[in-house]
Enzyme design. Sequence first.
Site, PDB file in Angstrom:
ATOM      1  N   LYS A 258       3.540  -1.780   1.738  1.00 18.28           N
ATOM      2  CA  LYS A 258       2.938  -0.943   0.688  1.00 18.28           C
ATOM      3  C   LYS A 258       3.726  -0.996  -0.626  1.00 18.28           C
ATOM      4  O   LYS A 258       3.141  -0.904  -1.700  1.00 18.28           O
ATOM      5  CB  LYS A 258       2.827   0.509   1.171  1.00 18.28           C
TER       6      LYS A 258
ATOM      7  N   GLY B  29      -3.047  12.843  13.118  1.00 24.14           N
ATOM      8  CA  GLY B  29      -3.477  12.209  11.874  1.00 24.14           C
ATOM      9  C   GLY B  29      -4.641  11.246  11.975  1.00 24.14           C
ATOM     10  O   GLY B  29      -4.871  10.478  11.039  1.00 24.14           O
TER      11      GLY B  29
END
Length: 290
Positions: free
Chosen positions: A73, A252
């Site tokens: 990322k 999540g």
Amino acid sequence: MTDTTSRAAPLYAVFGNPISHSRSPRIHALFAAQTGVALRYEARLAPVDGFAEALDAFRAEGGVGANVTVPFKFDAWRLCKRRSAAAQLAQAVNTVGWDEAGLWGDNTDGIGLVRDLARLLGGDPHRPLEGRRLLLLGAGGAASGILGPLITAGVRAIALWNRTGDRAQALAARHGALAAQHGTDLQVVAEPPRQWADGVVNATAASLGGAGLELAEGVLRPGIWAYDLMYGAQDTPFVAQARAAGATAWDGLGMLVEQAAQSYTLWHGEAPDTAPVLAVLRAELAIAAD
Ligand code: ATR
């Protein structure tokens, strides 16, 4: 005349290392089926030091957009010519595409979390955390992706705790101006405060080690909620720990689906209905665990 039926559907991918576990291809296939969009979406393993080359090769192959996961990322953020405000604050990009200016990048993790919390908590879908006191555990890549959107979602106060305090200080410093602008009291804490938070978000990787966090009594408690960015077929250690302390706790998986939906919307201009996709994923997780 162009024969559109024989032309291959636009190509998308998720890049990571490892990547075989990724559910993104499944989620995007479900979104595509639901919205009637033709696309291909593949999981691509890139060498740890070879993300830029892998992305170039993908583009040359006809790739039009990609998701980016651990550990790329930050690499993706560096490579982008244009970045959204969310990506800029996070210093991490999980969604890329190309336009006339080159590679653009966004970070949909935070909006994914806020939307999932809106679903779970009810209230204003854009500001589900209005007026709340939040304890954020962790200051790594996952935490940096969500702190900005938590602030803009109207949280009144955020206590940020990390095992390594310096990382929490750096993360808070980067978000100081945004917090001031939104009237959020953002503080780094040496210890997670007891009897304080309305909600606790676990953005540490502790669950990966199979253990919960060492938290003093009263940090997690009845009447509050707790959210683990990790998910699994069984309760994550943090979810189990929070429930044992009397809190309402969720994993999540919903955030995973919501961040994917936001990427999908950026690429295709259409927002998929996430609820049925989340239900399918939850059921598939349970079957895989049997
Ligand atoms: P990610 O992208 O998953 O956030 P990361 O950037 O390596 O990965 O960050 C991992 C986070 O989990 C960090 O906040 C880390 O704390 P440190 O900064 O002190 O390393 C936290 N973490 C990992 N294992 C932990 C544990 N057993 N207890 C508490 N925090 C832990």
